[in-house]
Scaffold this motif. Structure first.
Motif, PDB file in Angstrom:
ATOM      1  N   ALA A 179       0.855  -1.201   0.000  1.00 50.71           N
ATOM      2  CA  ALA A 179       0.000   0.000   0.000  1.00 50.71           C
ATOM      3  C   ALA A 179       0.889   1.248   0.000  1.00 50.71           C
ATOM      4  N   PRO A 180       0.387   2.341  -0.556  1.00 50.78           N
ATOM      5  CA  PRO A 180       1.196   3.577  -0.576  1.00 50.78           C
ATOM      6  C   PRO A 180       1.152   4.271   0.789  1.00 50.78           C
ATOM      7  N   HIS A 181       1.627   3.592   1.785  1.00 52.52           N
ATOM      8  CA  HIS A 181       1.529   4.054   3.182  1.00 52.52           C
ATOM      9  C   HIS A 181       2.754   4.918   3.502  1.00 52.52           C
ATOM     10  N   PRO A 182       2.531   6.103   4.091  1.00 53.10           N
ATOM     11  CA  PRO A 182       3.664   6.973   4.438  1.00 53.10           C
ATOM     12  C   PRO A 182       4.699   6.282   5.332  1.00 53.10           C
ATOM     13  N   LEU A 183       4.265   5.212   5.994  1.00 52.77           N
ATOM     14  CA  LEU A 183       5.160   4.393   6.811  1.00 52.77           C
ATOM     15  C   LEU A 183       6.390   3.915   6.038  1.00 52.77           C
ATOM     16  N   TYR A 184       6.202   3.717   4.725  1.00 53.95           N
ATOM     17  CA  TYR A 184       7.290   3.178   3.908  1.00 53.95           C
ATOM     18  C   TYR A 184       8.173   4.271   3.319  1.00 53.95           C
ATOM     19  N   LYS A 185       7.890   5.510   3.689  1.00 55.46           N
ATOM     20  CA  LYS A 185       8.726   6.618   3.198  1.00 55.46           C
ATOM     21  C   LYS A 185       9.847   6.831   4.213  1.00 55.46           C
ATOM     22  N   THR A 186      11.057   6.516   3.814  1.00 58.13           N
ATOM     23  CA  THR A 186      12.180   6.665   4.743  1.00 58.13           C
ATOM     24  C   THR A 186      12.607   8.135   4.814  1.00 58.13           C
ATOM     25  N   ALA A 187      13.397   8.446   5.824  1.00 57.85           N
ATOM     26  CA  ALA A 187      13.831   9.830   6.022  1.00 57.85           C
ATOM     27  C   ALA A 187      14.648  10.322   4.824  1.00 57.85           C
ATOM     28  N   ALA A 188      15.330   9.395   4.170  1.00 53.11           N
ATOM     29  CA  ALA A 188      16.189   9.797   3.050  1.00 53.11           C
ATOM     30  C   ALA A 188      15.391  10.078   1.765  1.00 53.11           C
ATOM     31  N   MET A 189      14.131   9.689   1.759  1.00 58.02           N
ATOM     32  CA  MET A 189      13.354   9.820   0.505  1.00 58.02           C
ATOM     33  C   MET A 189      12.674  11.177   0.389  1.00 58.02           C
ATOM     34  N   SER A 190      12.719  11.760  -0.811  1.00 59.90           N
ATOM     35  CA  SER A 190      11.904  12.957  -1.068  1.00 59.90           C
ATOM     36  C   SER A 190      10.483  12.480  -1.390  1.00 59.90           C
ATOM     37  N   ASP A 191       9.542  13.413  -1.449  1.00 64.18           N
ATOM     38  CA  ASP A 191       8.162  13.049  -1.815  1.00 64.18           C
ATOM     39  C   ASP A 191       8.154  12.372  -3.187  1.00 64.18           C
ATOM     40  N   ALA A 192       8.976  12.930  -4.109  1.00 63.30           N
ATOM     41  CA  ALA A 192       9.010  12.388  -5.481  1.00 63.30           C
ATOM     42  C   ALA A 192       9.572  10.967  -5.485  1.00 63.30           C
ATOM     43  N   ASP A 193      10.610  10.729  -4.649  1.00 63.59           N
ATOM     44  CA  ASP A 193      11.188   9.371  -4.569  1.00 63.59           C
ATOM     45  C   ASP A 193      10.131   8.379  -4.072  1.00 63.59           C
ATOM     46  N   PHE A 194       9.397   8.822  -3.051  1.00 66.83           N
ATOM     47  CA  PHE A 194       8.401   7.927  -2.457  1.00 66.83           C
ATOM     48  C   PHE A 194       7.312   7.592  -3.479  1.00 66.83           C
ATOM     49  N   LEU A 195       6.867   8.619  -4.198  1.00 70.26           N
ATOM     50  CA  LEU A 195       5.855   8.379  -5.229  1.00 70.26           C
ATOM     51  C   LEU A 195       6.402   7.394  -6.267  1.00 70.26           C
ATOM     52  N   ASP A 196       7.652   7.622  -6.706  1.00 67.72           N
ATOM     53  CA  ASP A 196       8.261   6.720  -7.692  1.00 67.72           C
ATOM     54  C   ASP A 196       8.275   5.288  -7.175  1.00 67.72           C
ATOM     55  N   GLN A 197       8.611   5.141  -5.885  1.00 71.83           N
ATOM     56  CA  GLN A 197       8.683   3.786  -5.320  1.00 71.83           C
ATOM     57  C   GLN A 197       7.302   3.112  -5.314  1.00 71.83           C
ATOM     58  N   CYS A 198       6.274   3.895  -4.931  1.00 68.03           N
ATOM     59  CA  CYS A 198       4.912   3.336  -4.888  1.00 68.03           C
ATOM     60  C   CYS A 198       4.480   2.889  -6.285  1.00 68.03           C
ATOM     61  N   VAL A 199       4.788   3.702  -7.287  1.00 61.43           N
ATOM     62  CA  VAL A 199       4.389   3.373  -8.663  1.00 61.43           C
ATOM     63  C   VAL A 199       5.219   2.180  -9.169  1.00 61.43           C
ATOM     64  N   ALA A 200       6.493   2.170  -8.779  1.00 60.63           N
ATOM     65  CA  ALA A 200       7.362   1.053  -9.189  1.00 60.63           C
ATOM     66  C   ALA A 200       6.833  -0.274  -8.634  1.00 60.63           C
ATOM     67  N   ASN A 201       6.220  -0.241  -7.469  1.00 61.06           N
ATOM     68  CA  ASN A 201       5.640  -1.480  -6.913  1.00 61.06           C
ATOM     69  C   ASN A 201       4.639  -2.089  -7.899  1.00 61.06           C
ATOM     70  N   LEU A 202       3.838  -1.216  -8.507  1.00 59.23           N
ATOM     71  CA  LEU A 202       2.851  -1.699  -9.483  1.00 59.23           C
ATOM     72  C   LEU A 202       3.560  -2.187 -10.755  1.00 59.23           C
ATOM     73  N   GLU A 203       4.493  -1.373 -11.242  1.00 58.36           N
ATOM     74  CA  GLU A 203       5.200  -1.742 -12.486  1.00 58.36           C
ATOM     75  C   GLU A 203       5.937  -3.075 -12.319  1.00 58.36           C
ATOM     76  N   ASN A 204       6.601  -3.227 -11.181  1.00 55.01           N
ATOM     77  CA  ASN A 204       7.363  -4.467 -10.959  1.00 55.01           C
ATOM     78  C   ASN A 204       6.450  -5.683 -10.889  1.00 55.01           C
ATOM     79  N   MET A 205       5.296  -5.501 -10.245  1.00 56.46           N
ATOM     80  CA  MET A 205       4.370  -6.641 -10.143  1.00 56.46           C
ATOM     81  C   MET A 205       3.848  -7.022 -11.528  1.00 56.46           C
ATOM     82  N   ILE A 206       3.540  -6.013 -12.347  1.00 57.36           N
ATOM     83  CA  ILE A 206       3.045  -6.306 -13.704  1.00 57.36           C
ATOM     84  C   ILE A 206       4.139  -7.051 -14.487  1.00 57.36           C
TER      85      ILE A 206
END
Ligand SMILES: Cc1ncc(COP(=O)(O)O)c(C=O)c1O
Length: 468
Positions: A179-206
């Motif tokens: 899930a795109p839960h803020p819990l998975y956003k680490t301190a080192a990640m920018s908002d854009a990085d976190f969004l990219d990671q959430c979207v990558a989860n979908l792309e990788n699964m596909i």
């Protein structure tokens, strides 16, 4: 009619959703016997503010005489219409919904509730791909922590592992991403990085499942019972682009978010900027006065099926109560009330106020997060930082609930979270009252835990257990 004592006794025979069979017959549930506006009253006459609006559903508030009259009039005019061969008020309701729906989602399939809406919509996705000559395109990608219902397929698509124990699932059809839960956003990640990671989860699964096998992505605009998880800005738009790239459909499960909860009739476009292919809805569709659900599908898909179907393309799916005239009459009246009283506009004003007031709870030591959007909010508590002790988490949710009820407030405890989704009619003064009772409820729960801990320390026990 049974007395309150008789009803409490008979409740032993009523198997409730998510019932614990070991405890069956031993529950002491609050007996509610009437409601008016944002309040319900228990059998002893105590007034309780209904912060979850029943189960995210009583959007226009309790006890509307107009609703009773609409239902009565429809029953007296005609109780039932077979949706197989005849039509009735559901046709008018479909047209009213289409006026409100995003983009070209103009066709409506009525069901009996949210689970059957999701189940029917997913069967429709398979139907569509069969007609397109792509029968292998049947895998469903959904989110962990999501909830999509209790039919066989809805239960499988839901993403809460603990709800799957001792049950069978259609696991071969469904794959879950984080899930795109803020819990998975680490301190080192920018908002854009976190969004990219959430979207990558979908792309990788596909990529893993194979685009040729993937039929649909199912997502709640905000994960509701997963703990009011608001995705990062742009998440739904980016996921829709991924779906388009991979010839997949996007199913937006708006069972909770539609009909005003986020200040609009549907949240997909007005709040999140997407026009999905399919929307599922229920709950606020009739404000819980009568059970009903629906899925909406785009003209584009309908036209494609018509073109591909040859002489016939029968969608062999439906219910005796699809488009039930009494439910449709309730739905029409419900929408009329929402529009006449400008309840969506009201929710756009009170929603941000609710969020602002909820944030004031952050100073309580055990409050670990407060989040939400519109008239959906969640306060999360943690007894011991990072302890990850599920039993302890359940304890705190139950305790807060107990104290809140004694103070005159119903919350929805989900493990260690309390979820609030009040009727759209709630006023700022009632929000103040609600948040103040919630604060007191949390503080009383904390005090009870601390005194149990102190008592346990005295007798040398390691694990205190406050009476829930
Ligand atoms: C997002 C979502 N989808 C589907 C459902 C299932 O709806 P129902 O309980 O009406 O079958 C729910 C129920 O809470 C829900 O929250």
């Amino acid at each position: 009619m049974s007395t309150a004592a008789e009803l409490k006794q008979s409740d032993n025979l009523f198997i409730h959703p998510w019932d614990d069979f070991v405890k069956l017959g031993g529950h002491q549930r609050t007996l509610l016997d009437r409601g008016a506006g944002v309040y319900v009253y228990d059998s002893e006459g105590n007034r309780l503010l209904d912060a979850p609006a029943g189960m995210w559903c009583v959007n226009i508030g309790h006890g509307r005489e107009e609703m009773a009259k609409a239902v009565y009039d429809q029953i007296m005019a005609l109780t039932y219409v077979s949706p197989w061969s005849m039509t009735g008020p559901a046709a008018e309701f479909a047209a009213r919904i289409a006026e409100q729906s995003p983009g070209d989602l103009n066709h409506v399939f009525f069901t009996t509730g949210g689970s059957t809406a999701v189940d029917s919509a997913l069967r429709f996705v398979h139907f569509y791909n069969h007609l397109r000559g792509k029968p292998n395109k049947k895998k469903i990608i959904a989110q962990k922590r999501g909830y999509h219902g209790s039919t066989y397929l809805g239960g499988t698509v839901s993403g809460k592992e603990r709800d799957k124990s001792n049950l069978e699932m259609e696991s071969h059809l469904v794959h879950h991403i984080e899930a795109p839960h803020p819990l998975y956003k680490t301190a080192a990640m920018s908002d854009a990085d976190f969004l990219d990671q959430c979207v990558a989860n979908l792309e990788n699964m596909i990529a893993q499942v194979g685009p040729d096998n993937c039929a649909v992505f199912v997502a709640e605009p905000i994960l509701a019972s997963g703990g009011v998880i608001v995705p990062p800005e742009g998440y739904h738009q980016r996921c829709l682009e991924v779906c388009r790239k991979n010839d997949m459909l996007y199913l937006s499960d708006e069972v909770v978010t539609a009909f005003g909860r986020l200040g609009h009739c549907f949240a997909s476009e007005d709040v999140f900027g997407i026009v999905p292919d399919i929307i599922t809805t229920a709950k606020g569709l009739t404000s819980g006065y009568i059970p009903m659900g629906a899925f909406l599908v785009s003209d584009r898909l309908v036209d494609e099926i018509k073109a591909k179907g040859g002489d016939s393309a029968v969608f062999s799916n439906g219910f005796t109560y699809s488009g039930h005239p009494v439910a449709a009459a309730a739905g029409i009246k419900n929408l009329e009330i929402m529009q006449r009283e400008k309840l969506f506009e009201q929710a756009r004003d009170t929603g941000p106020y609710l969020q602002q007031q909820m944030q004031t709870l952050r100073d309580i030591p055990i409050v670990s997060d407060v989040r939400g959007l519109g008239l959906m909010a969640c306060v999360e508590c943690e007894l011991k930082q990072g302890s990850n002790d599920l039993a302890m988490d359940y304890e705190i949710g139950k305790l807060i609930d107990k104290h809140c009820q004694q103070l005159g407030l119903i919350v929805r405890p989900i493990i260690n979270m309390c979820v609030m989704s009040p009727p759209l009619t709630i006023t700022r003064a009632q929000i103040d009252d609600m948040v103040s009772m919630l604060r007191q409820g949390i503080l009383l729960a904390l005090a009870e835990i601390e005194s149990a801990e102190a008592a346990a320390a005295e007798v040398g026990h390691k694990h205190p257990s406050p009476a829930a």
